[in-house]
Design a protein around this motif. Structure first.
Motif, PDB file in Angstrom:
ATOM      1  N   GLU A  45       0.833  -1.201   0.000  1.00 58.43           N
ATOM      2  CA  GLU A  45       0.000   0.000   0.000  1.00 58.43           C
ATOM      3  C   GLU A  45       0.872   1.257   0.000  1.00 58.43           C
ATOM      4  O   GLU A  45       0.577   2.227  -0.710  1.00 58.43           O
ATOM      5  CB  GLU A  45      -0.920   0.017   1.229  1.00 58.43           C
ATOM      6  N   HIS A  48       2.358   1.859  -3.394  1.00 60.52           N
ATOM      7  CA  HIS A  48       1.350   2.463  -4.277  1.00 60.52           C
ATOM      8  C   HIS A  48       1.225   3.957  -3.997  1.00 60.52           C
ATOM      9  O   HIS A  48       1.185   4.766  -4.934  1.00 60.52           O
ATOM     10  CB  HIS A  48       0.010   1.759  -4.061  1.00 60.52           C
ATOM     11  N   ILE A 104     -11.142   6.598  -0.869  1.00 59.69           N
ATOM     12  CA  ILE A 104     -11.397   5.271  -1.426  1.00 59.69           C
ATOM     13  C   ILE A 104     -10.298   4.329  -0.949  1.00 59.69           C
ATOM     14  O   ILE A 104      -9.282   4.789  -0.422  1.00 59.69           O
ATOM     15  CB  ILE A 104     -11.432   5.301  -2.974  1.00 59.69           C
ATOM     16  N   LEU A 107      -5.385   1.187  -2.607  1.00 60.73           N
ATOM     17  CA  LEU A 107      -4.879   0.493  -3.785  1.00 60.73           C
ATOM     18  C   LEU A 107      -5.737   0.724  -5.028  1.00 60.73           C
ATOM     19  O   LEU A 107      -5.327   0.378  -6.139  1.00 60.73           O
ATOM     20  CB  LEU A 107      -4.751  -1.010  -3.510  1.00 60.73           C
ATOM     21  N   GLU A 108      -6.916   1.314  -4.828  1.00 62.22           N
ATOM     22  CA  GLU A 108      -7.769   1.664  -5.964  1.00 62.22           C
ATOM     23  C   GLU A 108      -7.518   3.094  -6.434  1.00 62.22           C
ATOM     24  O   GLU A 108      -8.068   3.521  -7.455  1.00 62.22           O
ATOM     25  CB  GLU A 108      -9.249   1.486  -5.600  1.00 62.22           C
ATOM     26  N   LYS A 110      -6.084   6.312  -8.142  1.00 63.15           N
ATOM     27  CA  LYS A 110      -5.388   6.672  -9.366  1.00 63.15           C
ATOM     28  C   LYS A 110      -4.603   7.959  -9.126  1.00 63.15           C
ATOM     29  O   LYS A 110      -4.751   8.607  -8.094  1.00 63.15           O
ATOM     30  CB  LYS A 110      -6.380   6.870 -10.518  1.00 63.15           C
ATOM     31  N   ASP A 113      -6.607  10.921  -8.072  1.00 62.33           N
ATOM     32  CA  ASP A 113      -7.091  10.863  -6.691  1.00 62.33           C
ATOM     33  C   ASP A 113      -6.012  11.345  -5.729  1.00 62.33           C
ATOM     34  O   ASP A 113      -6.297  12.080  -4.773  1.00 62.33           O
ATOM     35  CB  ASP A 113      -7.495   9.433  -6.327  1.00 62.33           C
TER      36      ASP A 113
END
Length: 205
Positions: A45, A48, A104, A107-108, A110, A113
């Protein structure tokens, strides 16, 4: 909002004393592809997060960006091999707070975001910026309990920013191909402009 102007509001001066050969060796070792490298300090995480935040801070334009010179790998190595334990723990704590406040699942997220989230923390008033920077200079034990969460969050964000800029401008790619680079200086030329000397580029060395 002008992202680059907002980031300048929270410029932070960190006093790391690391031998130059150590830094250059670490930079040279950061060659793995962004999608395949396995971090040794960061969680998946955090990898990312750092990848997207570094890309927001220094995106690829007509010059290389942070991801082109493997900044996430560099930060991972610096925190694993160089940073003291207290800073490692603060980084982890700040990353967890950032994740909790993200709208959110992390890991989702972008790039857009992360850019929106980063803007919300850096596009603040001059007074708030000055207060945060003043607070960041204090040791953890001086921070009031109700302020620790915000302190750790900005410690994380400013660390990502610092290592993004530090790693970028000390990378071989930027030092030799983006900045003005002359490993064997020639004759001394006094009183000439930067445009005349380097075409307007800052010196690498």
């Amino acid at each position: 909002m002008n992202r680059r102007s907002a980031l300048k509001n929270l410029t932070m001066s960190l006093g790391y004393t690391v031998a130059a050969p150590t830094i250059f060796n670490m930079l040279a070792s950061c060659t793995a592809e962004a999608e395949t490298w396995k971090p040794i300090f960061l969680s998946s995480e955090e990898k990312h997060m750092v990848t997207h935040l570094a890309d927001v801070i220094l995106p690829t334009t007509d010059t290389p960006g942070a991801l082109d010179v493997n900044i996430p790998q560099f930060l991972d190595l610096m925190y694993h091999d160089i940073e003291k334990k207290e800073n490692q723990e603060l980084f982890k704590k700040g990353a967890a707070i950032f994740t909790k406040k993200f709208n959110i699942p992390i890991l989702e997220g972008k790039k857009e975001d992360f850019e929106k989230s980063l803007s919300s923390y850096f596009n603040i008033s001059k007074e708030d910026s000055e207060y945060i920077l003043k607070e960041q200079r204090l040791p953890l034990e001086k921070i009031k309990e109700d302020k620790i969460e915000n302190y750790a969050l900005y410690k994380f964000l400013l660390s990502v920013k610092y290592y993004t800029l530090f790693g970028y401008f000390t990378s071989e790619e930027v030092g030799e191909n983006v900045l003005a680079y002359d490993p064997i200086p020639g004759s001394y030329q006094a009183c000439i402009s930067v445009n005349e000397a380097t075409g307007g580029r800052a010196w690498s060395l």
